[in-house]
Every structure is written in C-alpha cells, then in structure tokens.
Write an enzyme that holds these catalytic residues in place. Structure first.
Site, PDB file in Angstrom:
ATOM      1  N   TYR A 162      14.644  -5.922   5.500  1.00  0.00           N
ATOM      2  CA  TYR A 162      13.879  -4.968   4.680  1.00  0.00           C
ATOM      3  C   TYR A 162      14.625  -3.640   4.573  1.00  0.00           C
ATOM      4  O   TYR A 162      14.809  -3.097   3.475  1.00  0.00           O
ATOM      5  CB  TYR A 162      12.491  -4.739   5.304  1.00  0.00           C
ATOM      6  CG  TYR A 162      11.768  -3.524   4.759  1.00  0.00           C
ATOM      7  CD1 TYR A 162      11.200  -3.553   3.489  1.00  0.00           C
ATOM      8  CD2 TYR A 162      11.659  -2.346   5.506  1.00  0.00           C
ATOM      9  CE1 TYR A 162      10.535  -2.440   2.969  1.00  0.00           C
ATOM     10  CE2 TYR A 162      10.992  -1.240   5.000  1.00  0.00           C
ATOM     11  CZ  TYR A 162      10.437  -1.286   3.732  1.00  0.00           C
ATOM     12  OH  TYR A 162       9.786  -0.178   3.230  1.00  0.00           O
TER      13      TYR A 162
HETATM   14  P1  NAD Z   1       2.067  -1.771  -1.124  1.00  0.00           P
HETATM   15  O1  NAD Z   1       2.461  -3.171  -0.879  1.00  0.00           O
HETATM   16  O2  NAD Z   1       0.683  -1.362  -0.836  1.00  0.00           O
HETATM   17  O3  NAD Z   1       2.403  -1.388  -2.651  1.00  0.00           O
HETATM   18  C1  NAD Z   1       3.525  -1.901  -3.331  1.00  0.00           C
HETATM   19  C2  NAD Z   1       3.061  -2.407  -4.705  1.00  0.00           C
HETATM   20  O4  NAD Z   1       4.216  -2.810  -5.436  1.00  0.00           O
HETATM   21  C3  NAD Z   1       2.129  -3.624  -4.632  1.00  0.00           C
HETATM   22  O5  NAD Z   1       0.894  -3.342  -5.264  1.00  0.00           O
HETATM   23  C4  NAD Z   1       2.896  -4.726  -5.337  1.00  0.00           C
HETATM   24  O6  NAD Z   1       2.090  -5.600  -6.100  1.00  0.00           O
HETATM   25  C5  NAD Z   1       3.841  -3.919  -6.224  1.00  0.00           C
HETATM   26  N1  NAD Z   1       5.032  -4.698  -6.592  1.00  0.00           N
HETATM   27  C6  NAD Z   1       5.928  -5.262  -5.744  1.00  0.00           C
HETATM   28  N2  NAD Z   1       6.874  -5.899  -6.437  1.00  0.00           N
HETATM   29  C7  NAD Z   1       6.577  -5.731  -7.753  1.00  0.00           C
HETATM   30  C8  NAD Z   1       7.179  -6.173  -8.951  1.00  0.00           C
HETATM   31  N3  NAD Z   1       8.270  -6.944  -8.951  1.00  0.00           N
HETATM   32  N4  NAD Z   1       6.619  -5.826 -10.136  1.00  0.00           N
HETATM   33  C9  NAD Z   1       5.486  -5.078 -10.150  1.00  0.00           C
HETATM   34  N5  NAD Z   1       4.871  -4.641  -9.047  1.00  0.00           N
HETATM   35  C10 NAD Z   1       5.402  -4.967  -7.859  1.00  0.00           C
HETATM   36  O7  NAD Z   1       3.111  -0.860  -0.310  1.00  0.00           O
HETATM   37  P2  NAD Z   1       3.044   0.679   0.080  1.00  0.00           P
HETATM   38  O8  NAD Z   1       2.793   0.777   1.545  1.00  0.00           O
HETATM   39  O9  NAD Z   1       2.174   1.415  -0.883  1.00  0.00           O
HETATM   40  O10 NAD Z   1       4.574   1.095  -0.147  1.00  0.00           O
HETATM   41  C11 NAD Z   1       4.999   1.622  -1.406  1.00  0.00           C
HETATM   42  C12 NAD Z   1       6.505   1.862  -1.342  1.00  0.00           C
HETATM   43  O11 NAD Z   1       6.821   2.766  -0.294  1.00  0.00           O
HETATM   44  C13 NAD Z   1       7.338   0.586  -1.089  1.00  0.00           C
HETATM   45  O12 NAD Z   1       8.518   0.692  -1.852  1.00  0.00           O
HETATM   46  C14 NAD Z   1       7.678   0.687   0.393  1.00  0.00           C
HETATM   47  O13 NAD Z   1       8.885   0.031   0.684  1.00  0.00           O
HETATM   48  C15 NAD Z   1       7.785   2.187   0.566  1.00  0.00           C
HETATM   49  N6  NAD Z   1       7.502   2.662   1.934  1.00  0.00           N
HETATM   50  C16 NAD Z   1       6.252   2.532   2.455  1.00  0.00           C
HETATM   51  C17 NAD Z   1       5.979   3.030   3.726  1.00  0.00           C
HETATM   52  C18 NAD Z   1       4.623   2.927   4.349  1.00  0.00           C
HETATM   53  O14 NAD Z   1       4.483   3.360   5.511  1.00  0.00           O
HETATM   54  N7  NAD Z   1       3.610   2.399   3.662  1.00  0.00           N
HETATM   55  C19 NAD Z   1       6.995   3.658   4.452  1.00  0.00           C
HETATM   56  C20 NAD Z   1       8.265   3.731   3.905  1.00  0.00           C
HETATM   57  C21 NAD Z   1       8.500   3.266   2.618  1.00  0.00           C
HETATM   58  C1  UGA Z   2       6.107   1.011   8.142  1.00  0.00           C
HETATM   59  C2  UGA Z   2       5.933   0.235   6.824  1.00  0.00           C
HETATM   60  O1  UGA Z   2       5.228  -0.988   7.069  1.00  0.00           O
HETATM   61  C3  UGA Z   2       7.271  -0.082   6.203  1.00  0.00           C
HETATM   62  O2  UGA Z   2       7.061  -0.656   4.921  1.00  0.00           O
HETATM   63  C4  UGA Z   2       8.006   1.198   6.078  1.00  0.00           C
HETATM   64  O3  UGA Z   2       9.225   1.069   5.462  1.00  0.00           O
HETATM   65  C5  UGA Z   2       8.173   1.846   7.439  1.00  0.00           C
HETATM   66  O4  UGA Z   2       6.875   2.150   7.932  1.00  0.00           O
HETATM   67  C6  UGA Z   2       8.926   3.142   7.368  1.00  0.00           C
HETATM   68  O5  UGA Z   2       8.520   4.141   7.929  1.00  0.00           O
HETATM   69  O6  UGA Z   2       9.974   3.157   6.745  1.00  0.00           O
HETATM   70  P1  UGA Z   2       6.445   0.356  10.651  1.00  0.00           P
HETATM   71  O7  UGA Z   2       6.948   1.634  11.193  1.00  0.00           O
HETATM   72  O8  UGA Z   2       6.900  -0.915  11.266  1.00  0.00           O
HETATM   73  O9  UGA Z   2       6.752   0.183   9.111  1.00  0.00           O
HETATM   74  O10 UGA Z   2       4.864   0.520  10.660  1.00  0.00           O
HETATM   75  P2  UGA Z   2       3.715  -0.451  11.164  1.00  0.00           P
HETATM   76  O11 UGA Z   2       3.768  -1.711  10.384  1.00  0.00           O
HETATM   77  O12 UGA Z   2       2.464   0.312  11.175  1.00  0.00           O
HETATM   78  O13 UGA Z   2       4.183  -0.762  12.673  1.00  0.00           O
HETATM   79  C7  UGA Z   2       4.335   0.292  13.623  1.00  0.00           C
HETATM   80  C8  UGA Z   2       4.596  -0.330  14.976  1.00  0.00           C
HETATM   81  O14 UGA Z   2       3.433  -1.072  15.364  1.00  0.00           O
HETATM   82  C9  UGA Z   2       5.756  -1.322  14.999  1.00  0.00           C
HETATM   83  O15 UGA Z   2       6.467  -1.173  16.202  1.00  0.00           O
HETATM   84  C10 UGA Z   2       5.076  -2.694  14.981  1.00  0.00           C
HETATM   85  O16 UGA Z   2       5.785  -3.725  15.636  1.00  0.00           O
HETATM   86  C11 UGA Z   2       3.797  -2.393  15.725  1.00  0.00           C
HETATM   87  N1  UGA Z   2       2.709  -3.317  15.335  1.00  0.00           N
HETATM   88  C12 UGA Z   2       2.344  -3.454  14.053  1.00  0.00           C
HETATM   89  C13 UGA Z   2       2.084  -4.010  16.336  1.00  0.00           C
HETATM   90  O17 UGA Z   2       2.415  -3.886  17.528  1.00  0.00           O
HETATM   91  N2  UGA Z   2       1.061  -4.853  16.010  1.00  0.00           N
HETATM   92  C14 UGA Z   2       0.654  -5.017  14.720  1.00  0.00           C
HETATM   93  O18 UGA Z   2      -0.294  -5.795  14.476  1.00  0.00           O
HETATM   94  C15 UGA Z   2       1.312  -4.298  13.707  1.00  0.00           C
END
Ligand code: NAD
Ligand code: UGA
Length: 332
Positions: A162
C-alpha cells in the site's frame, strides 16, 4: 488544542471543485465542508448510496444538497474530461486505503486505484489546465521511523505494498506538475491516521469504540505500544482546503497530529469515554505495520498556515457520539 466545538473549517473561495472518493470517509467530509462554503462540488466515486452501508452513511449529508453533483463512475475507465471541465481544483482522494490487506491478492487493485487512477486524473487535469490538484498521500510512505518526527525531506522507506503505491501516486502527480508545459500545481498531503465520525470500519479507533459499546473482543495486532499521530477529520479537511489555494510550490506536506498516542492509550480512552471495559485479545504484529508515526508540522504551518487543533479526547468523544447516534438510527 481545543475540543471539536471549534468553528467548522473555513473553505477558501473555490467556485467549482471535483472531489474524487466522495463516498469515502475523508472525501465525504471534504465535500460537505466545500458545500457549506457555497462551492459547487462534483463528487466522483464508484460507490453510490446503495453500494454498501458506509457509502450510504457518507453520502447521506451530501445527496440533495444544492450544489452537489454526484457522478457514479470508476476513475479507471470513465471519461474524465467532462467531469473535470471548468474545475478550479481537483481533490483526488479516491483510492484503496489500508496497510495490512495490501500484501494479498488485492495488490492489483491497489496499483489500479492508487496509481493508474491518479495517472488518468492527472492526465485529464493537465490537458484541461485545471489550476490545482490536491492528492491524498499517506504517512505510510515514511516506513519505520525513530522517535524523531518525520520531515517531508526524509528518505521514504515504504514498508507495505500500500505504502509503495501511495509513494508512487504522489510522485507521479508531482512529476506531471514538474513538466515545463504543465499549468497544474500539485499539493500532495501525507495524511496521518485520520479519525472522527464515519471513520472506516477497518480502522483502530472505530473498532475500539465499537468494541466498548458492544462488548465484542478487540483484536490488537502487536503489543499495543505502537503509536500514531492521530489526526481529527475536521483538521484534515481544513488542511486539505488550505492546500487548494496555497502557493504552487507546495509539493509534499505532512498533515498529522493532534495527539500522538499508543493503541493502549486509545483503548483506555475508549473505556473512560464509555464507562465500559474493552475486551482485548493480542495477535502478532501485521506485516507492514510501523511502530510509530510522528509528523513534523513545520512545512504545513509555513505552506498551508495549518496546524491541528483537535486533541484525541475531544475527537474520540465526537466519534463516539456519532457512532451511538448512527447505531440507534440503524436499530430503529
Ligand atoms: P475510503 O475507502 O473511505 O474512501 C476512498 C473512496 O475512493 C471510496 O469511496 C472508494 O469507492 C473510492 N474509489 C476507490 N477507487 C476508485 C476508483 N477506481 N474509481 C472511483 N472511486 C474509487 O478511504 P479514506 O479513509 O477516506 O481515504 C481517502 C484517501 O486518503 C485514500 O487515498 C487513502 O489512501 C488516503 N489516506 C487515508 C488515511 C486515513 O487515515 N483514512 C490516511 C492516509 C491516507
Ligand atoms: C491508516 C489508514 O488505514 C491508511 O489508509 C493510511 O494510509 C494510514 O493510516 C496513514 O496514516 O498513512 P494505520 O495507521 O494502520 O493506517 O491505521 P489503523 O488502520 O487505524 O491502524 C492503527 C494501528 O492499529 C495499526 O498498528 C494496526 O495494526 C492496529 N490495529 C488496527 C489493530 O491492532 N487492530 C485492528 O483491528 C485494527
């Protein structure tokens, strides 16, 4: 640090914006904030309100709002120019999130949704001369770090498939912006573990709060001492809006912080906020998981004029209230 009662993030003046990933967690909050400021929002997502429960919950505040145009389409094969035409800014948030599932058979989908989709969006945006693309990158690009906060200039060591796709995505967007003939500025925001109302169901805080409310067992991968710079959704949205009008040399910026906490501290907070015990079971650390994320916020301050405002206690309390309300609605 304050609670979540701060005023809703103020959008800069944007006439027309495209938000990809608008049925997702972060995209739906961003679209809502833009609509509140009178921006016309073209929300693109391959999911729609009947796709699944989370898309329905994310889209509910948007559907029917004046100024919201929902486009259900896959970025991998839809005609993008009609969608992006006349936009002031494209917020490219669509993608496949989640560190741990990216090792498996889904890797192709990660490559498609995080790299190939970004290539199509950038290709169309640059051809149309869209002034700005803001792309969602990830703290995961840093890989394992020491206790020092990560700087945007640090050498990235992505530790999961990822993370590799997110690094490729941000660099691809920046490569387009670096072309001499390109009129599109790119800001790539490295979000750090975003949380708040409607957080994805696979993420830790949502699972910890659900476990506290339902009494189901919370699975912890590792010993619970791993730490994250948890970032509240309103702070994330505020930084993303600021990136839309920041200078063209913005480049890569960390969007992180609010509180740096371990998973054990998150569990304790979930217990305090609910007054209930969270049953916990420990499992081995998952491949690609890093022990620590910590953002250096200097560049965000100088380039976006942004710093996080919401602390973990206030943010988790707001997430909990939302979870209680949505669970009650589903049960009714
Ligand atoms: P999410 O899964 O809730 O939202 C992503 C959306 O993108 C989904 O609704 C999905 O249907 C849509 N999507 C994916 N592929 C697509 C495609 N080919 N065409 C059209 N739509 C598509 O995820 P999120 O947590 O809201 O994350 C949003 C963005 O931020 C992502 O790029 C993720 O990698 C990035 N990000 C998220 C976090 C986090 O903590 N949530 C942290 C770092 C980066
Ligand atoms: C999150 C998002 O899911 C990613 O898409 C994003 O890119 C990333 O943040 C980011 O900051 O870039 P992550 O930090 O792994 O990733 O966030 P969580 O999915 O909330 O996990 C946090 C920690 O909790 C991880 O160590 C994971 O292994 C742990 N975890 C998660 C558990 O122990 N149990 C669970 O059920 C889920």
């Amino acid at each position: 640090m304050t609670g979540t009662t701060q005023p809703v993030p103020q959008a800069p003046h944007i006439r027309r914006a495209v938000v990809t990933g608008s049925a997702g967690f972060i995209g739906s909050h961003l679209a809502h904030a833009l609509l509140r400021e009178g921006t016309t929002v073209i929300g693109v997502d391959r999911r729609h309100e009947t796709s699944d429960q989370s898309a329905a919950a994310n889209l509910a505040p948007l559907i029917g709002q004046p100024g919201f145009i929902a486009v259900t389409a896959d970025l991998l094969n839809c005609a993008l120019e009609p969608v992006l035409l006349d936009a002031d800014v494209v917020f490219h948030l669509a993608g496949m999130p989640g560190v741990r599932p990216s090792w498996g058979t889904q890797f192709g989908a990660y490559v498609q949704c995080n790299i190939l989709a970004a290539q199509r969006v950038m290709d169309a945006a640059t051809r149309l001369g869209v002034p700005r693309v803001v792309v969602a990158s990830s703290s995961s690009v840093y890989g394992p770090t020491t206790s020092q906060a990560s700087l945007e200039t640090d050498h990235p060591h992505p530790a999961s498939p990822y993370a590799v796709t997110k690094l490729a995505e941000e660099q691809l967007c920046l490569a387009h912006a670096g072309r001499p003939d390109c009129r599109t500025g790119v800001a790539a925001l490295r979000y750090f573990t975003v949380y708040g109302p409607r957080q994805r169901a696979d993420m830790f805080i949502q699972r910890a709060l659900s476990a506290a409310l339902t009494g189901t067992t919370l699975r912890v991968y590792g010993d619970g001492r791993q730490r994250r710079d948890f970032t509240y959704i309103d702070d994330t949205v505020a930084a993303t809006l600021a990136a839309a009008t920041a200078s063209n040399d913005t480049g890569v910026v960390n969007v992180g912080g609010g509180t740096n906490a371990s998973l054990t501290e998150v569990i304790q907070l979930a217990e305090q906020l609910t007054g209930r015990t969270v049953p916990v079971e420990y499992f081995t650390t998952r491949n690609g998981d890093v022990p620590l994320t910590r953002a250096d916020g200097s560049r965000a301050l100088t380039h976006l004029g942004w710093k996080p405002k919401v602390d973990l206690t206030s943010g988790m309390a707001a997430q909990l209230q939302h979870l209680i309300r949505s669970t009650a609605r589903q049960a009714a």
